[in-house]
Design an enzyme around this catalytic site. Structure first.
Site, short mmCIF file in Angstrom:
data_model
loop_
_atom_site.label_atom_id
_atom_site.label_comp_id
_atom_site.label_asym_id
_atom_site.label_seq_id
_atom_site.Cartn_x
_atom_site.Cartn_y
_atom_site.Cartn_z
N TYR A 155 -42.36 8.91 -7.17
CA TYR A 155 -43.36 9.99 -7.24
C TYR A 155 -44.79 9.44 -7.24
O TYR A 155 -45.59 9.80 -6.37
CB TYR A 155 -43.08 10.88 -8.46
CG TYR A 155 -44.22 11.81 -8.82
CD1 TYR A 155 -44.43 12.97 -8.09
CD2 TYR A 155 -45.08 11.53 -9.88
CE1 TYR A 155 -45.49 13.83 -8.40
CE2 TYR A 155 -46.12 12.37 -10.20
CZ TYR A 155 -46.32 13.53 -9.47
OH TYR A 155 -47.37 14.37 -9.78
N LYS A 185 -47.70 9.87 -4.37
CA LYS A 185 -48.97 10.56 -4.68
C LYS A 185 -50.16 9.66 -4.35
O LYS A 185 -51.22 10.14 -3.96
CB LYS A 185 -49.01 10.98 -6.16
CG LYS A 185 -48.02 12.04 -6.56
CD LYS A 185 -48.23 13.38 -5.88
CE LYS A 185 -49.35 14.20 -6.49
NZ LYS A 185 -49.41 15.57 -5.90
N1 LIG Z 1 -47.13 18.89 -14.13
C1 LIG Z 1 -47.85 17.81 -14.37
O1 LIG Z 1 -47.89 17.30 -15.51
C2 LIG Z 1 -48.68 17.18 -13.29
C3 LIG Z 1 -49.49 16.09 -13.61
C4 LIG Z 1 -50.27 15.50 -12.61
C5 LIG Z 1 -50.26 16.02 -11.34
N2 LIG Z 1 -49.46 17.08 -11.04
C6 LIG Z 1 -49.48 17.60 -9.68
O2 LIG Z 1 -49.82 18.97 -9.76
C7 LIG Z 1 -49.23 19.68 -8.67
C8 LIG Z 1 -48.49 20.88 -9.18
O3 LIG Z 1 -47.49 20.42 -10.09
P1 LIG Z 1 -46.65 21.45 -10.95
O4 LIG Z 1 -46.42 20.82 -12.25
O5 LIG Z 1 -47.26 22.81 -10.89
O6 LIG Z 1 -45.29 21.42 -10.12
P2 LIG Z 1 -44.31 22.62 -9.75
O7 LIG Z 1 -44.27 23.64 -10.83
O8 LIG Z 1 -43.02 21.97 -9.36
O9 LIG Z 1 -44.98 23.25 -8.48
C9 LIG Z 1 -44.92 22.64 -7.23
C10 LIG Z 1 -44.73 23.70 -6.19
O10 LIG Z 1 -44.64 23.06 -4.91
C11 LIG Z 1 -43.76 23.82 -4.12
N3 LIG Z 1 -43.05 22.93 -3.20
C12 LIG Z 1 -42.26 21.88 -3.54
N4 LIG Z 1 -41.73 21.34 -2.43
C13 LIG Z 1 -42.21 22.06 -1.39
C14 LIG Z 1 -42.03 22.00 0.02
N5 LIG Z 1 -41.22 21.08 0.59
N6 LIG Z 1 -42.68 22.89 0.78
C15 LIG Z 1 -43.47 23.83 0.23
N7 LIG Z 1 -43.68 23.95 -1.08
C16 LIG Z 1 -43.06 23.08 -1.88
C17 LIG Z 1 -42.76 24.48 -5.06
O11 LIG Z 1 -42.53 25.82 -4.68
P3 LIG Z 1 -41.14 26.24 -3.99
O12 LIG Z 1 -40.05 25.67 -4.85
O13 LIG Z 1 -41.16 27.73 -3.93
O14 LIG Z 1 -41.19 25.62 -2.64
C18 LIG Z 1 -43.47 24.49 -6.41
O15 LIG Z 1 -43.78 25.80 -6.81
C19 LIG Z 1 -48.38 18.66 -7.92
O16 LIG Z 1 -49.12 18.18 -6.83
C20 LIG Z 1 -48.16 17.56 -8.94
O17 LIG Z 1 -47.96 16.32 -8.28
C21 LIG Z 1 -48.67 17.67 -11.99
#
Ligand SMILES: NC(=O)c1ccc[n+]([C@@H]2O[C@H](COP(=O)([O-])OP(=O)(O)OC[C@H]3O[C@@H](n4cnc5c(N)ncnc54)[C@H](OP(=O)(O)O)[C@@H]3O)[C@@H](O)[C@H]2O)c1
Length: 348
Positions: free
Chosen positions: A137, A141
């Site tokens: 991951y 990123k």
């Molecule tokens: N959570 C954390 O602590 C954290 C920390 C640092 C950075 N981030 C970054 O923040 C962002 C959001 O994270 P999050 O925690 O909100 O994750 P999340 O809840 O898993 O949301 C990610 C979304 O991306 C969509 N997705 C995944 N694969 C896809 C694909 N192949 N095509 C289209 N859509 C896709 C999913 O929707 P569907 O399933 O409907 O496709 C999901 O709703 C990400 O870029 C992550 O790397 C998160």
């Protein structure tokens, strides 16, 4: 403003959609599934896979700005899965933005792009990308962030935000696992004296994205740059974990093991799963053990200066909001992926 939020149905994406719709923007989203909570916000949903260039182009058409939250998160799974969604998908999006004349792209990156397993104490964005990664991951990123920042130009201004350990109402990731392990009596924390981490409340992380959108235009200070986004309140892992457990109405963790035991145990568990159950995610991973036993907190002066970012919701306030949310939902953390009813509207 017509804004596309990729991954708009996810944890962070949904909070971004709420802020944007609340101030009257025309918001659409791209993700693979329909998310009922977005219908209630009046958001137009484009069902598409970020890996499909045609689907991405169709979703981007007619938009002025894009917030790219979609990603494959998690610390387990094959490298190609992370590369195809997080790297190739991001490249598809940049290409579609250029074709459609989008002028602003806000990309959600991660502080893990600079974490090679050592301590990071108060570092700023001059910290180099990690040379080695403990999981696919963060490696994916880091590549995605580089291609987003390299795409910054007079036509398309780009910025990358690195929110750290997002938590709060609507968390379908860390909190449900933490609560499940606590209820089974399986939680043990590594002893990590002097080590501190920073995190970010989901509402603050979402606000940073909206501020970045506003601050971004070709040639502005934010264009082509990455920013750490946190609470700016470094705390110990134990304080954070016990704060979340307290919000869920659970007692603090009382069992501890030495850091080296936690790391060796996680490596052994990971190896065992890799051999015997490669499709299942182990309950603990090497990267989780490293993150729990090292310092990783950041200097967010650049985000304050260039974006006007202020972590308005303090950690104490965020925990109180989380506790209120969980108690209003019978103490159950949100996870619409586990076949539960759709996540109800939340207050970021
Ligand atoms: N959570 C954390 O602590 C954290 C920390 C640092 C950075 N981030 C970054 O923040 C962002 C959001 O994270 P999050 O925690 O909100 O994750 P999340 O809840 O898993 O949301 C990610 C979304 O991306 C969509 N997705 C995944 N694969 C896809 C694909 N192949 N095509 C289209 N859509 C896709 C999913 O929707 P569907 O399933 O409907 O496709 C999901 O709703 C990400 O870029 C992550 O790397 C998160």
């Amino acid at each position: 403003m017509k804004v596309l939020v990729t991954g708009g149905g996810g944890f962070l994406g949904q909070a971004v959609c709420r802020l944007l719709t609340a101030r009257g923007e025309h918001v659409s989203t791209l993700s693979r599934r329909r998310h009922p909570a977005l219908d209630a916000l009046g958001v137009v949903q484009h069902p598409a896979d970020i890996r499909d260039p045609d689907g991405v182009r169709a979703a981007v058409a007619g938009c002025e700005a894009v917030v790219h939250c979609a990603a494959l998160a998690g610390m387990w799974g094959p490298a190609h899965a992370y590369r195809s969604v997080n790297v190739a998908g991001t490249a598809n999006l940049i290409d579609a933005c250029l074709r459609a004349g989008v002028t602003r792209l806000v990309h959600t990156s991660s502080p893990s792009v600079v974490h090679d397993g050592g301590d990071l104490e108060g570092v700023d964005e001059s910290a180099p990308y990690a040379r080695r990664f403990l999981a696919h991951y963060p490696a994916s990123k880091a590549i995605a962030e580089r291609i987003v920042l390299a795409a910054d130009s007079d036509r398309l201004a780009t910025v990358a935000l690195r929110p750290h350990l997002i938590w709060g109402p609507g968390d379908p990731h860390f909190l449900p696992r933490l609560v499940a392990q606590a209820r089974r009596g399986r939680l043990v924390l590594p002893r990590a004296p002097g080590k501190r981490i920073d995190t970010v409340y989901v509402g603050n992380a979402a606000e940073a994205h909206v501020l970045a959108l506003d601050a971004l235009a070709p040639g502005t200070p934010a264009a082509g740059r990455a920013y750490f986004i946190t609470q700016d309140e470094p705390i110990t892992v134990a304080a954070w974990v016990n704060g979340l457990l307290g919000a869920a109405g659970l007692p603090p963790v009382t069992r501890h093991v030495p850091a080296c035991v936690a790391r060796m145990g996680a490596a052994a568990v990971e190896y065992g799963y890799w051999l015997a159950r490669p499709r299942s995610q182990p309950p603990v991973t090497r990267i989780a053990a490293v993150q729990a036993t090292t310092s990783h907190w950041f200097d967010i002066s650049a985000a304050r200066r260039d974006l006007g970012y202020v972590p308005r919701i303090s950690t104490a306030d965020g925990l109180a909001r989380l506790a209120a949310h969980l108690s209003a939902h019978a103490g159950r953390p949100d996870d619409d992926r586990a076949g539960r009813p759709p996540v109800p509207p939340i207050q970021p």
